[in-house]
Design an enzyme around this catalytic site. Sequence first.
Site: not given
Length: 351
Positions: A36, A95, A135-136, A160, A164, A191, A210, A230
Site C-alpha cells: 500500500n 487498514k 487505533s481508536a 480490522y 488491532k 484521525n 475511504n 454522511f
Amino acid sequence: MSTIFVTGGAGFIGSHTCLLLLQKGYKLVVLDSLINSSKISLERVSEIVFQKYNSERIKFINGDIRNNDLLESIFNDAVLNREEFEGVIHFAGLKAVGESVSYPLKYWDANVNGSITLLKVMDKYNCRTIVFSSSATIYKKTENNLKLTENSKIKPSNPYGETKYVIEKILNNLFRFSSSKWKIASLRYFNPIGAHKSGLIGENPSGIPNNIFPFITQVGLKKFDYLKVFGNDWDTYDGSGVRDYIHVMDLAEGHVAAMEYLFKLDEKNININLGTGIGTSVFDLISTFKKVNKIELPFKVVGRRDGDIGYLVANNSLAKSLLNWEPSLNLEEMCIDGWNWQKNNPNGFQN
Ligand code: NAD
Ligand code: UFG
C-alpha cells in the site's frame, strides 16, 4: 547512534515518522512489502533530510513481515554489523475497514500473524522494545459524546479493529507472562491527516479514498464532483460527524516520544491515545479547508454511513503527561499541508 527497525515505514504515517527519526539522528532499517505504498516515499524522506539518498542512515528492504526467514536474516545482519536494533516501530499492516469486513482472514493473517512473527524474531534476538500502531477504532461505539480515555470500554466493530485489539492483547500477555522484560507502547491513533510541510510526502490511498481527508483533497483536484457528508443529524454541535484530526507530523512526534520514553525504562507496557483532544465537525473541516486553501469544495449531505458514529475524540492527557508530548499543529495547518502535498502530487507517488 542507535538503529531502529521500522515495519511499514514506506506508508503514510511510517514515512513521516522515519523523517523525524532521521532528523533526530537515528539509523533506520525499514521493511515494507509496498502493498500500500511506494519506495519513492523513503527516497523523498532521505532527500528532505540529507538532500540525497543516504543508504548509510536508511536501509530499505522490500519484504513481508510474515516472512520469518527474512526477519531473522535482517536481525542477524544487524547483530553481525554490530548495529543491534534498539527498538522496533511496527506500522506494517492492512487498514481498510470495509475490506476487512469482506476479507477478514486476510486481515487476521497480515495483522496478527505478521505481528506474531515479528515478536518471535524480536524475542529471539533480544530486542524487546516495541511501539505498535493501534487505533481508536478499538473503542466501543457510544453516543455520549465523552472524550475517550485509555480506560474507556473496548469493543471493536469490524475485523480490522478486532485485529488491532488482539495484537494489543498479545502484547499484554507477553508482558505479563514472558520471563524476559519487554517495553511496549501501543499507540491508539485518532484521525491522522495533513502532510510534511515540504509537500514531498503525504497520504497516497489507492482507489477511492475511504476516509474524509483524502476524499476532500481529491474533490479539490476535481477527481470527484463533490464530497458526500454522511449525515447532518448526529447529536453533535452542528449535526455532522465530529472527529479528532491530528497532524501526521504531531503523530510522528508521538512515536519518537514513546520510543524515547521506553528507552529510559527497564520494563513497561502502556496504551496511549494520540489525538489533539479537539473535536472538529465535517462542516468545520470543509469550511477550514476552503478558507485556508481558497478553493471550492462542493458537498452534498447524504444519509449516515453504515456503522458510523457521531463523535470520536481523544482524552490525550496521558500522552501529554507521560511522554511530555503536545500536538502543535492546528487544523488550518493540517488543511494547508495536506492540500500542498495533494496539489503537487495529484497521482501520489506515481508521477
Ligand atoms: P499505510 O497503508 O500507508 O502504511 C502501512 C504500511 O505497511 C504500507 O507501507 C504497507 O505497504 C505496509 N504493509 C502492509 N502489510 C505489510 C506486510 N505484511 N509486510 C510488510 N509491510 C506491509 O497506512 P498508515 O495510515 O500509514 O498506517 C500505519 C499503521 O497505523 C497501520 O498499522 C494502521 O492500521 C495504523 N493506523 C492508521 C490510522 C489512519 O487513519 N491512517 C489510524 C489508526 C491506526
Ligand atoms: N465522512 C464523510 N464523508 C466521507 C468520509 C467520511 O462525511 O466521504 C465523515 C464520517 O462520517 C466521519 C468523518 O467524516 O464523521 C471521519 O470519517 P473517516 O472515515 O475519515 O474516519 P473515521 O473516524 O470514521 O475512521 C478512521 C479510520 C478508522 C480509525 C478511525 C480512528 O478509518 O480505521 O479513523 O482512528 F479507527
